[in-house]
Design a protein around this motif. Structure first.
Motif, PDB file in Angstrom:
ATOM      1  N   GLY A  72      64.597  13.293 -52.332  1.00  0.00           N
ATOM      2  CA  GLY A  72      64.088  14.524 -52.926  1.00  0.00           C
ATOM      3  C   GLY A  72      62.999  14.268 -53.950  1.00  0.00           C
ATOM      4  O   GLY A  72      62.558  13.142 -54.165  1.00  0.00           O
ATOM      5  N   GLY A  73      62.547  15.340 -54.580  1.00  0.00           N
ATOM      6  CA  GLY A  73      61.431  15.242 -55.507  1.00  0.00           C
ATOM      7  C   GLY A  73      60.113  15.335 -54.776  1.00  0.00           C
ATOM      8  O   GLY A  73      60.052  15.457 -53.552  1.00  0.00           O
ATOM      9  N   ASN A  74      59.046  15.285 -55.525  1.00  0.00           N
ATOM     10  CA  ASN A  74      57.713  15.384 -54.942  1.00  0.00           C
ATOM     11  C   ASN A  74      57.307  14.060 -54.315  1.00  0.00           C
ATOM     12  O   ASN A  74      57.464  12.994 -54.920  1.00  0.00           O
ATOM     13  CB  ASN A  74      56.706  15.805 -56.007  1.00  0.00           C
ATOM     14  N   PHE A  75      56.766  14.155 -53.130  1.00  0.00           N
ATOM     15  CA  PHE A  75      56.447  12.997 -52.302  1.00  0.00           C
ATOM     16  C   PHE A  75      54.968  13.030 -51.952  1.00  0.00           C
ATOM     17  O   PHE A  75      54.436  14.066 -51.574  1.00  0.00           O
ATOM     18  CB  PHE A  75      57.300  13.056 -51.028  1.00  0.00           C
ATOM     19  N   GLU A  76      54.292  11.891 -52.119  1.00  0.00           N
ATOM     20  CA  GLU A  76      52.895  11.788 -51.737  1.00  0.00           C
ATOM     21  C   GLU A  76      52.702  10.526 -50.910  1.00  0.00           C
ATOM     22  O   GLU A  76      53.397   9.520 -51.113  1.00  0.00           O
ATOM     23  CB  GLU A  76      51.968  11.755 -52.953  1.00  0.00           C
ATOM     24  N   ARG A  77      51.731  10.599 -50.025  1.00  0.00           N
ATOM     25  CA  ARG A  77      51.467   9.488 -49.118  1.00  0.00           C
ATOM     26  C   ARG A  77      49.973   9.239 -49.028  1.00  0.00           C
ATOM     27  O   ARG A  77      49.177  10.178 -49.086  1.00  0.00           O
ATOM     28  CB  ARG A  77      52.025   9.829 -47.725  1.00  0.00           C
ATOM     29  N   ILE A  78      49.601   7.971 -48.920  1.00  0.00           N
ATOM     30  CA  ILE A  78      48.204   7.622 -48.699  1.00  0.00           C
ATOM     31  C   ILE A  78      48.134   6.521 -47.651  1.00  0.00           C
ATOM     32  O   ILE A  78      49.041   5.679 -47.551  1.00  0.00           O
ATOM     33  CB  ILE A  78      47.517   7.180 -50.012  1.00  0.00           C
ATOM     34  N   GLU A  79      47.095   6.559 -46.845  1.00  0.00           N
ATOM     35  CA  GLU A  79      46.920   5.571 -45.790  1.00  0.00           C
ATOM     36  C   GLU A  79      46.015   4.444 -46.276  1.00  0.00           C
ATOM     37  O   GLU A  79      44.938   4.691 -46.828  1.00  0.00           O
ATOM     38  CB  GLU A  79      46.282   6.225 -44.552  1.00  0.00           C
ATOM     39  N   GLY A  80      46.452   3.215 -46.077  1.00  0.00           N
ATOM     40  CA  GLY A  80      45.611   2.081 -46.410  1.00  0.00           C
ATOM     41  C   GLY A  80      44.495   1.923 -45.400  1.00  0.00           C
ATOM     42  O   GLY A  80      44.757   1.784 -44.206  1.00  0.00           O
ATOM     43  N   THR A  81      43.261   1.984 -45.850  1.00  0.00           N
ATOM     44  CA  THR A  81      42.100   1.778 -44.985  1.00  0.00           C
ATOM     45  C   THR A  81      41.120   0.869 -45.703  1.00  0.00           C
ATOM     46  O   THR A  81      41.149   0.738 -46.933  1.00  0.00           O
ATOM     47  CB  THR A  81      41.393   3.103 -44.635  1.00  0.00           C
TER      48      THR A  81
END
Length: 344
Positions: A72-81
């Motif tokens: 739970g909680g706020n989740f963020e994702r980023i792609e490694g490029t």
């Protein structure tokens, strides 16, 4: 009923039930990774960051997303490029409707101090400059941007990397890897039944729907820091077990001093570095969590054994002459240390 010392409204047995429910939900969503899930639980309750590695298509990303949903909680994702820059974590620029440039908060800042999980997908595709910024975020749970320091008290970083592909990738520096409490190697399930289920059951063909089917926000993430601290206070460690843990870590740093021998390896000259204070602290913290998860209030040697490979392997640096066979040599060293240091 025993109470956790800091979050006074929640009993220890209640937290046991919450964690059991979380692990059950994850294991019903992700097949054949029960041991990895338990290790991720230990890292989470130790407030440590996690790096997954493994072959292509074994479900690393799906596993991390499922754990994030259950926590739970706020989740963020980023792609490694390869073209990712440090500022992409903090802000992004755009052209507004009025034609003027604008700036908005990036994935790290978007949720302020309510950010729970930051997931860095294929971290080894990002440049070292990005790793450097991530290093501070992981170490200090803060970042300086827009003329102020932003804090993320609940932040846990999940990352994964692909060990197979080497083109356009950047190996994580030792300092960055040391920030991860554990490096976990994910393999495909070995059970024929589970592999056939993954192959033929349509439930596992859509990863997004699969993740969405997991129970959401099982654990009150805002209380994890207090619960983690309370577990550390609740678990007792005898002087004999402390001595055992100390010598175990020392043997991994100075193997020749303990008479450890490995075939075709000069143990007096095999290591450039071993676990430092952060690593040995993580080992003790994770061992206490394992004891608590198993319903004990005192540490035993087996609690170290449960996590020592995942905590120690990426913190043991071999001299270049032995790097050709690194994985086998490091595994032999850890096994030899466990067999050499006498358990109390």
């Amino acid at each position: 009923m025993n109470q956790l010392s800091k979050p006074s409204t929640i009993a220890m047995s209640d937290w046991h039930a919450l964690i059991a429910k979380m692990e059950s939900s994850i294991n019903s969503t992700i097949l054949g990774q029960e041991h990895i899930v338990r290790l991720m639980t230990i890292a989470t309750l130790s407030r440590g960051h996690i790096l997954l590695e493994g072959d292509v298509g074994v479900g690393k990303t799906t596993l991390l997303k499922t754990v994030a949903e259950c926590l739970g909680g706020n989740f963020e994702r980023i792609e490694g490029t390869i073209d990712l820059m440090p500022h992409d974590l903090v802000y992004y620029t755009y052209i507004a409707e009025n034609g003027k440039p604008g700036v908005s908060s990036g994935p790290v800042l978007k949720h302020g101090d309510e950010l729970s999980i930051f997931f860095f997908n294929e971290i080894n595709r990002a440049r070292p400059q990005v790793h450097s910024l991530l290093l501070r975020i992981m170490a200090e749970r803060s970042v300086h941007a827009f003329n102020q320091t932003h804090f993320f008290p609940h932040l846990q970083v999940f990352a994964d990397r692909n060990r197979i592909e080497k083109d356009e990738t950047f190996e994580l520096p030792a300092a960055a890897r040391d920030r991860f409490m554990m490096e976990l190697h994910v393999e495909q399930p070995k059970s024929e039944v589970q592999l056939k289920d993954l192959m033929f059951n349509p439930r596992y063909h859509d990863a997004d729907k699969l993740v969405d089917s997991a129970d959401k926000a099982i654990v009150p993430f805002q209380q994890l820091n207090d619960v983690a601290a309370a577990i550390q206070e609740h678990i007792h460690t005898s002087e004999k077990v402390q001595d055992y843990g100390y010598h175990l870590c020392r043997a991994l740093r100075e193997p020749a001093e303990y008479g450890i021998q490995i075939t075709d390896v000069d143990t007096s000259n095999m290591l450039r570095g071993g676990m430092g204070p952060r690593g040995i602290s993580y080992l003790a913290r994770g061992a206490r969590v394992n004891a608590w998860l198993n319903g004990r209030d005192a540490l035993v040697p087996e609690d170290f054994h449960m996590i020592i490979r995942q905590v120690a392997k990426h913190r043991l640096f071999l001299n270049p002459v032995y790097d050709y066979n690194r994985d086998e040599i490091v595994e032999s060293l850890i096994t030899a240390a466990l067999n050499t240091i006498q358990s109390p």
